[in-house]
Enzyme design. Structure first.
Site, short mmCIF file in Angstrom:
data_model
loop_
_atom_site.label_atom_id
_atom_site.label_comp_id
_atom_site.label_asym_id
_atom_site.label_seq_id
_atom_site.Cartn_x
_atom_site.Cartn_y
_atom_site.Cartn_z
N SER A 136 -121.53 19.66 -112.53
CA SER A 136 -120.49 18.65 -112.43
C SER A 136 -119.53 18.83 -113.60
O SER A 136 -119.94 19.28 -114.68
CB SER A 136 -121.10 17.24 -112.49
OG SER A 136 -120.10 16.25 -112.64
N TYR A 149 -126.95 11.38 -116.34
CA TYR A 149 -126.36 12.27 -115.33
C TYR A 149 -125.64 13.42 -116.03
O TYR A 149 -125.83 14.60 -115.67
CB TYR A 149 -125.38 11.49 -114.45
CG TYR A 149 -124.68 12.34 -113.42
CD1 TYR A 149 -125.29 12.62 -112.20
CD2 TYR A 149 -123.42 12.87 -113.67
CE1 TYR A 149 -124.65 13.41 -111.26
CE2 TYR A 149 -122.77 13.66 -112.73
CZ TYR A 149 -123.40 13.92 -111.52
OH TYR A 149 -122.76 14.71 -110.58
#
Length: 253
Positions: A136, A149
């Site tokens: 990401s 995350y």
């Protein structure tokens, strides 16, 4: 890489980016196996003609059963995509956040490692193949509302680099897909108007995958500001901007 006529397993493809990529690989003539936890969605995809397999990347037994089914039914499997992931907001001032942190690492980082470990011997035995991990932009430019995350995706990036080095000479290529914010639903588009439209993102990804040699990092234009923030000297300002989202946490000013 030649994306035509691939046999592709995507772990975590019952919705969102994973599902869109499943459709794109299928449109290129590939045989696509969709893996996921939600059996009702797997049933719907099976009705559309996809091969499907239940898989929970936090459960080694589930992964082993999925692997055995896939290799039995699709011995020509040559591409594995580790799409499964979750993102949970956390308040690091509250120790109760640890449950979310544990779940996130178990799914995003350890889940990726488990899936790779399950299929690497098969790919090495073939002498050719591709592993695509999914990280990401947040792994390179943290979004403080999603701290674990970000850490998990940074971990997958580092693991991918090591995996590529260790598989050098085996015939297996390793690529890392680095999405920015992508509008996978109308709701997500409303929440983040700057999110990239899903179809546009997938088209750019498939074009990059077609490049020969396959880029080590699949970087669409919309993620370049994340990936190169430190190099470009914009990192501190961007993290400060993204920290404004912490106001959404209970009790924050």
């Amino acid at each position: 890489m030649d994306i035509n006529d691939r046999t592709v397993f995507i772990a975590g493809a019952t919705s969102g980016i994973g599902l869109e990529l499943a459709h794109r690989f299928a449109a290129a003539g590939g045989a696509v196996i969709v893996g996921g936890r939600r059996t009702e969605l797997l049933d719907q995809l099976a009705a559309q003609g996809f091969a499907t397999v239940p898989i929970d990347v936090t459960d080694q037994g589930s992964i082993d059963r999925a692997r055995d089914t896939i290799i039995r039914d699709h011995p020509g499997l040559d591409t594995v995509v580790t799409m499964s992931g979750i993102g949970i907001p956390e308040d690091l001032r509250d120790p109760a956040h640890f449950a979310a942190a544990h779940q996130t690492i178990d799914t995003n980082l350890l889940g990726t490692i488990r899936v790779i470990d399950a299929f690497t011997p098969h790919l090495i035995g073939r002498g050719t193949g591709t592993i695509i991990t999914v990280t990401s932009g947040i792994g390179f430019l943290p979004f403080p509302l999603l701290p674990t995350y970000a850490a998990s995706k940074a971990g997958v990036h580092a693991y991918t680099e090591a995996l590529r080095a260790q598989l050098d000479g085996t015939g297996i290529e390793v690529a890392e897909l680095v999405p920015p914010a992508v509008a996978t639903t109308p709701e997500s588009a409303r929440r983040n108007p700057s999110a990239l439209e899903l179809g546009e993102f997938a088209t750019e990804v498939m074009d990059l995958l077609r490049t020969d040699p396959t880029p080590r990092e699949i970087l669409v234009k919309g993620v370049l500001m994340h990936r190169w923030a430190e190099r470009d000297g914009t990192y501190d300002d961007l993290v400060a901007q993204r920290s404004q989202a912490l106001a959404a946490l209970p009790g924050r000013p």
